[in-house]
Design a protein around this motif. Structure first.
Motif, mmCIF file in Angstrom:
data_model
loop_
_atom_site.group_PDB
_atom_site.id
_atom_site.type_symbol
_atom_site.label_atom_id
_atom_site.label_comp_id
_atom_site.label_asym_id
_atom_site.label_seq_id
_atom_site.Cartn_x
_atom_site.Cartn_y
_atom_site.Cartn_z
ATOM 1 N N ALA A 85 64.568 -15.609 -44.040
ATOM 2 C CA ALA A 85 64.890 -16.884 -43.396
ATOM 3 C C ALA A 85 66.379 -16.974 -43.114
ATOM 4 O O ALA A 85 66.810 -17.492 -42.071
ATOM 5 C CB ALA A 85 64.444 -18.040 -44.286
ATOM 6 N N LEU A 86 67.180 -16.449 -44.023
ATOM 7 C CA LEU A 86 68.618 -16.445 -43.848
ATOM 8 C C LEU A 86 69.027 -15.588 -42.652
ATOM 9 O O LEU A 86 69.878 -15.985 -41.835
ATOM 10 C CB LEU A 86 69.265 -15.907 -45.129
ATOM 11 N N LEU A 87 68.413 -14.429 -42.523
ATOM 12 C CA LEU A 87 68.729 -13.535 -41.405
ATOM 13 C C LEU A 87 68.378 -14.164 -40.058
ATOM 14 O O LEU A 87 69.000 -13.851 -39.036
ATOM 15 C CB LEU A 87 67.983 -12.208 -41.571
ATOM 16 N N ALA A 88 67.397 -15.054 -40.055
ATOM 17 C CA ALA A 88 66.976 -15.708 -38.811
ATOM 18 C C ALA A 88 67.778 -16.977 -38.518
ATOM 19 O O ALA A 88 67.647 -17.554 -37.432
ATOM 20 C CB ALA A 88 65.488 -16.050 -38.884
ATOM 21 N N ASP A 209 59.636 -25.213 -35.828
ATOM 22 C CA ASP A 209 59.828 -23.861 -35.289
ATOM 23 C C ASP A 209 58.571 -23.033 -35.531
ATOM 24 O O ASP A 209 58.411 -22.426 -36.592
ATOM 25 C CB ASP A 209 61.054 -23.224 -35.952
ATOM 26 N N ALA A 210 57.688 -22.991 -34.536
ATOM 27 C CA ALA A 210 56.411 -22.282 -34.701
ATOM 28 C C ALA A 210 56.628 -20.803 -34.945
ATOM 29 O O ALA A 210 55.961 -20.183 -35.789
ATOM 30 C CB ALA A 210 55.534 -22.497 -33.475
ATOM 31 N N ALA A 211 57.580 -20.203 -34.220
ATOM 32 C CA ALA A 211 57.825 -18.763 -34.380
ATOM 33 C C ALA A 211 58.276 -18.453 -35.801
ATOM 34 O O ALA A 211 57.815 -17.483 -36.425
ATOM 35 C CB ALA A 211 58.867 -18.298 -33.372
ATOM 36 N N ARG A 215 56.204 -16.195 -38.679
ATOM 37 C CA ARG A 215 56.802 -15.011 -39.301
ATOM 38 C C ARG A 215 56.847 -15.171 -40.822
ATOM 39 O O ARG A 215 56.547 -14.225 -41.563
ATOM 40 C CB ARG A 215 58.214 -14.773 -38.747
ATOM 41 N N THR A 216 57.207 -16.356 -41.285
ATOM 42 C CA THR A 216 57.231 -16.593 -42.726
ATOM 43 C C THR A 216 55.829 -16.438 -43.326
ATOM 44 O O THR A 216 55.660 -15.811 -44.382
ATOM 45 C CB THR A 216 57.770 -17.999 -43.033
ATOM 46 N N GLY A 217 54.826 -16.997 -42.643
ATOM 47 C CA GLY A 217 53.449 -16.872 -43.130
ATOM 48 C C GLY A 217 52.999 -15.429 -43.207
ATOM 49 O O GLY A 217 52.318 -15.020 -44.159
ATOM 50 N N ALA A 298 54.529 -14.129 -29.789
ATOM 51 C CA ALA A 298 54.767 -12.835 -30.440
ATOM 52 C C ALA A 298 54.647 -12.964 -31.956
ATOM 53 O O ALA A 298 54.055 -12.100 -32.621
ATOM 54 C CB ALA A 298 56.143 -12.306 -30.056
ATOM 55 N N SER A 299 55.210 -14.032 -32.507
ATOM 56 C CA SER A 299 55.145 -14.203 -33.955
ATOM 57 C C SER A 299 53.719 -14.516 -34.406
ATOM 58 O O SER A 299 53.291 -14.094 -35.478
ATOM 59 C CB SER A 299 56.104 -15.302 -34.412
#
Length: 393
Positions: A85-88, A209-211, A215-217, A298-299
């Motif tokens: 999450a930090l990188l994003a 933020d759906a994307a 990605r987290t899921g 994409a995510s």
């Protein structure tokens, strides 16, 4: 963190995995050594003091770490999610602030779940002028007993927010009371927060933020599958060691080497195939998730891929770990051999975010083109009855 240093560390801890589980000796020393080796900053860019690994490289190490000690791999789930999450994050200053902490080895634990008759939060963020504090009780707080920081959910009024607080604050207390029959050393116990200070920079209001959510899921599930792939790898190694040391096959008089028995070879061969498949599928999904994306389609595709991998890997591994006992007689189920721990540990992991829910989600998507509207717990509805005795499920 050099590959040689990491491999040397794995060799040093591998032999003690069974006794650590049996004696329930928590992994403080092993976690400290991993932090010293730079595992906490494995994904942090080199320019910011980290290892600069790709997500696939990190997952390759997660698998081998979990093969050495499955609880030790599992401990890092919340930390990996936090770093991703930090990188994003678009906030460069905030990223660098945390990169500095991670590069000296700080570990971030996770605390989300609460025990209530229905899903809601009672952990609250309190405001006293400029001072922010958090108070509440969390369960299944994997890794938090080893952590320097803890990332948790709370209510700011009626809004769900996320905060990150110090695990060393006097108001933070983690207890090893996890009573599951598997993964006993993950520190997945109870953590309480009593007016623990919150840095305003570490208060995050959840966005739509759906994307990012997809990605987290996907990562939430994939990290667990990486641990499962590692357990499968260790089960194969332990089974091979067990068979090679034996000189008698059940039902045969005298010396009859089990490693020459076609039935035993078949069981080991099937387990070998499962290990290869699990590892390949996890690493392929990690490649897909390597770079954060702002494209929700994409995510979502990446999320569905991980859901599909989950449906394949978990039953394959569980079935193989059930049948590995066919390589021997009564001695194969001995406590000293401890082959049973592999099935127990995978079964425990498979009960996290149950795969059957993801199977239904896949079916819904294929039939209707939509995903279930999962929602994180928030404030208790005003119409929800409060148990008179205060008991929580």
């Amino acid at each position: 963190m050099s590959a040689d240093d990491f491999d040397s560390f794995l060799s040093s801890i591998r032999g003690g995995a069974v006794s650590r589980e049996t004696d329930r000796r928590l992994l403080f020393d092993e976690v400290a050594e991993l932090k010293h080796l730079g595992f906490a900053a494995a994904r942090v860019p080199v320019a910011s003091g980290g290892g600069g690994l790709t997500l696939e490289q990190l997952f390759a190490r997660l698998i081998t770490l979990s093969a050495a000690d499955s609880s030790l791999g599992h401990v890092w789930r919340g930390h990996i999610l936090f770093v991703e999450a930090l990188l994003a994050s678009p906030d460069t200053a905030y990223r660098e602030h945390w990169f500095a902490r991670l590069s000296v080895g700080d570990l971030v634990g996770n605390a989300q779940s609460e025990r209530h008759a229905t899903a809601h939060l009672e952990t609250v963020l309190d405001r006293d002028g400029e001072l922010l504090t958090v108070t509440g009780t969390k369960y299944y707080t994997t890794g938090s007993i080893y952590a320097d920081w803890i990332y948790l959910s709370a209510l700011d009024g009626t809004d769900r927010v996320a905060v990150t607080v110090s695990a060393h604050d006097p108001g933070t207390r983690s207890v090893d009371d996890w009573d599951g029959f598997g993964q006993p050393l993950t520190g997945s116990g109870t953590t309480t927060f009593d007016r623990v200070p919150v840095d305003p920079r570490d208060l995050v209001v959840h966005s739509g933020d759906a994307a990012g959510w997809h990605r987290t899921g996907a990562l939430q599930q994939l990290i667990l599958l990486g641990v499962v792939a590692g357990i499968a790898q260790r089960a194969l190694e332990d089974t091979v060691d067990y068979v090679r040391s034996r000189r008698r096959t059940v039902g045969h008089a005298g010396e009859h080497l089990p490693r020459e028995d076609p039935l035993v070879q078949s069981i080991v061969g099937q387990l070998s195939s499962v290990v290869h498949t699990a590892r390949a599928l996890v690493l392929a999904s990690a490649r897909t998730l390597d770079e954060p994306t702002s494209d929700p389609d994409a995510s979502r595709s990446a999320l569905l891929e991980v859901f599909r991998v989950q449906q394949v890997v978990l039953p394959l591994v569980l079935d193989a770990l059930s049948r590995l006992f066919e390589v021997g007689g009564a001695s194969a189920v001995g406590r000293s051999t401890a082959l049973d721990r592999h099935w127990r540990n995978v079964r425990t992991i498979a009960s996290h975010n149950p795969a059957v829910q993801r199977s239904a989600a896949l079916g819904q998507f294929e039939l209707n083109g939509t995903l279930p509207e999962w929602q994180a717990p928030g404030a208790r509805p005003e119409t929800e009855p409060v148990p008179a005795d205060g008991e929580q499920a």
